[in-house]
Design a protein around this motif. Structure first.
Motif, mmCIF file in Angstrom:
data_model
loop_
_atom_site.group_PDB
_atom_site.id
_atom_site.type_symbol
_atom_site.label_atom_id
_atom_site.label_comp_id
_atom_site.label_asym_id
_atom_site.label_seq_id
_atom_site.Cartn_x
_atom_site.Cartn_y
_atom_site.Cartn_z
ATOM 1 N N LEU A 66 0.833 -1.161 0.038
ATOM 2 C CA LEU A 66 -0.010 0.047 0.003
ATOM 3 C C LEU A 66 0.865 1.139 0.022
ATOM 4 N N ASN A 67 1.834 1.165 0.859
ATOM 5 C CA ASN A 67 2.830 2.334 0.862
ATOM 6 C C ASN A 67 3.614 2.415 -0.528
ATOM 7 N N SER A 68 4.017 1.606 -1.221
ATOM 8 C CA SER A 68 4.802 1.762 -2.371
ATOM 9 C C SER A 68 3.806 2.409 -3.318
ATOM 10 N N PHE A 69 2.638 2.016 -3.495
ATOM 11 C CA PHE A 69 1.635 2.217 -4.696
ATOM 12 C C PHE A 69 1.393 3.874 -4.374
ATOM 13 N N MET A 70 1.123 4.102 -3.046
ATOM 14 C CA MET A 70 0.697 5.539 -2.794
ATOM 15 C C MET A 70 1.854 6.571 -3.165
ATOM 16 N N LEU A 71 3.077 5.901 -2.843
ATOM 17 C CA LEU A 71 4.445 6.836 -3.218
ATOM 18 C C LEU A 71 4.443 6.898 -4.619
ATOM 19 N N LEU A 72 4.265 5.680 -5.308
ATOM 20 C CA LEU A 72 4.247 5.933 -6.890
ATOM 21 C C LEU A 72 2.993 6.664 -7.532
ATOM 22 N N ILE A 74 1.810 9.805 -5.760
ATOM 23 C CA ILE A 74 2.392 10.736 -5.572
ATOM 24 C C ILE A 74 3.652 11.320 -6.188
ATOM 25 N N ILE A 75 4.427 10.486 -6.392
ATOM 26 C CA ILE A 75 5.645 10.851 -7.356
ATOM 27 C C ILE A 75 5.040 11.237 -8.808
ATOM 28 N N GLY A 76 4.351 10.272 -9.449
ATOM 29 C CA GLY A 76 3.887 10.498 -10.751
ATOM 30 C C GLY A 76 3.372 11.840 -11.013
ATOM 31 N N THR A 89 8.259 17.121 -25.889
ATOM 32 C CA THR A 89 6.758 16.541 -26.246
ATOM 33 C C THR A 89 6.824 15.155 -25.521
ATOM 34 N N LYS A 90 7.687 14.796 -24.696
ATOM 35 C CA LYS A 90 7.662 13.482 -23.996
ATOM 36 C C LYS A 90 7.232 13.630 -22.599
ATOM 37 N N LYS A 91 6.679 14.982 -22.422
ATOM 38 C CA LYS A 91 5.904 15.038 -21.212
ATOM 39 C C LYS A 91 4.772 14.552 -20.823
ATOM 40 N N ASN A 92 4.056 14.221 -21.911
ATOM 41 C CA ASN A 92 2.599 13.666 -21.650
ATOM 42 C C ASN A 92 2.568 12.496 -22.420
ATOM 43 N N THR A 93 3.653 11.921 -23.434
ATOM 44 C CA THR A 93 3.502 10.811 -23.789
ATOM 45 C C THR A 93 4.899 9.885 -23.583
ATOM 46 N N ILE A 94 4.468 8.531 -23.728
ATOM 47 C CA ILE A 94 5.691 7.509 -23.397
ATOM 48 C C ILE A 94 5.701 6.335 -24.480
ATOM 49 N N LYS A 95 6.586 6.075 -25.347
ATOM 50 C CA LYS A 95 6.504 4.847 -26.074
ATOM 51 C C LYS A 95 6.479 3.591 -25.300
ATOM 52 N N ASP A 96 5.512 2.629 -25.822
ATOM 53 C CA ASP A 96 5.690 1.341 -25.229
ATOM 54 C C ASP A 96 6.224 0.420 -26.311
ATOM 55 N N GLU A 97 6.237 -1.039 -25.795
ATOM 56 C CA GLU A 97 6.941 -1.951 -26.988
ATOM 57 C C GLU A 97 6.163 -2.049 -28.394
ATOM 58 N N ASN A 98 4.991 -1.403 -28.350
ATOM 59 C CA ASN A 98 4.391 -1.624 -29.594
ATOM 60 C C ASN A 98 4.449 -0.126 -30.302
ATOM 61 N N ASN A 99 5.061 0.775 -29.762
ATOM 62 C CA ASN A 99 5.471 1.972 -30.499
ATOM 63 C C ASN A 99 4.173 2.788 -30.469
ATOM 64 N N PRO A 109 0.740 8.258 -14.022
ATOM 65 C CA PRO A 109 1.793 9.050 -14.462
ATOM 66 C C PRO A 109 3.210 8.325 -14.542
ATOM 67 N N ILE A 110 3.361 7.392 -13.472
ATOM 68 C CA ILE A 110 4.690 6.692 -13.454
ATOM 69 C C ILE A 110 4.308 5.211 -14.205
ATOM 70 N N GLN A 111 4.997 5.177 -15.246
ATOM 71 C CA GLN A 111 4.924 3.743 -16.021
ATOM 72 C C GLN A 111 6.178 3.110 -16.280
ATOM 73 N N LEU A 112 7.276 3.629 -16.304
ATOM 74 C CA LEU A 112 8.439 3.263 -16.523
ATOM 75 C C LEU A 112 9.466 3.296 -15.520
ATOM 76 N N ILE A 113 10.294 2.344 -15.284
ATOM 77 C CA ILE A 113 11.546 2.485 -13.942
ATOM 78 C C ILE A 113 12.115 3.738 -14.438
ATOM 79 N N ASP A 114 12.541 3.976 -15.607
ATOM 80 C CA ASP A 114 13.445 4.888 -16.017
ATOM 81 C C ASP A 114 12.976 6.369 -15.508
#
Length: 251
Positions: A66-72, A74-76, A89-99, A109-114
């Protein structure tokens, strides 16, 4: 026997497959699979000690998760004030494996570890809280997660489950790698984003109201946008519990 075999598969799959993940949700999903392996191991041991270990592990993992997901979350949302250095332009978009573009308005907001790279330089307190939670997942002493794993392994060894104990220890070490990767990116890598210049001089007027009555007029600036107490308080309490459990004398 079925529970033991399921525990073995969960421990191995959750640890090995988790090493290949680049998306935070999938990583946490396989992390859960690995933790389920410990839970199944406790359920497969016919003793009072294992039952106590099962209840304790389930409790500590639930509050840590629960703590980890709340943190993610908030961070996002805290990163909405930032833009990427090299490509705005990367502010609002992220490329996934299927482009395909994944817009933040339709996804967390937080999807990638990077995306956590260098977050310590933005908010050290949230970064430290997330690091403590991840260390607890990995079973690093003297955090809460360590005692959960210790209780299950102690029950398993006392009842002769030596092979499963060795597998659990080995997979726990392997799974610690992808937790350490996240921590390394948060604390030791430089961030790819900077504050949006359009928001540096942003100012607005707001009202604090209570029962439709104006209590106070305030000036909203970028510097005084903070985490609400409804989120910061439970995060602080849970992180505190994870950290100081060693000082609690009883189980």
């Amino acid at each position: 026997m079925t529970l033991l075999f399921s525990s073995l598969l969960s421990l191995v799959i959750g640890s090995i497959v988790g090493l290949t993940q680049s998306r935070i949700k999938r990583l946490f999903a396989f992390s859960t699979v690995s933790h389920v392996g410990f839970i199944l191991l406790a359920l497969s041991i016919p003793s009072v000690e294992s039952t106590q270990a099962f209840m304790f592990y389930l409790m500590q993992y639930s509050i840590s998760n629960l703590n980890s997901f709340m943190l993610l979350i908030i961070i996002g949302y805290s990163l909405y004030c930032y833009v990427y250095n090299n490509d705005i332009t990367k502010k609002n978009t992220i490329k996934d494996e299927n482009n395909e573009n994944l817009k933040d308005i339709n996804n967390s907001p937080i999807q990638l570890i990077d995306q956590l790279k260098g977050y310590y330089y933005i908010n050290p307190f949230l970064s430290l809280s997330l690091a403590i939670t991840l260390f607890s997942f990995a079973g690093i002493p003297p955090l809460l997660g360590f005692f959960g794993k210790q209780m299950i392994l102690s029950a398993a060894i006392d009842n002769g489950y030596i092979f499963m104990s060795l597998v659990a220890i080995l997979t726990s070490v392997i799974s610690a790698v992808y937790y350490l990767v996240i921590i390394k990116q948060i604390f030791f890598d430089k961030p790819d984003y900077v504050i949006n210049n359009d928001l540096i001089d942003f100012k607005a007027d707001g009202l604090i109201t209570e029962k439709k009555v104006i209590v106070e007029k305030i000036h909203i600036k970028l510097n005084n946008i903070v985490v609400s107490s409804s989120l910061s308080l439970p995060i602080s309490i849970i992180t505190f519990i994870i950290s100081i459990f060693i000082f609690i004398p009883g189980e």
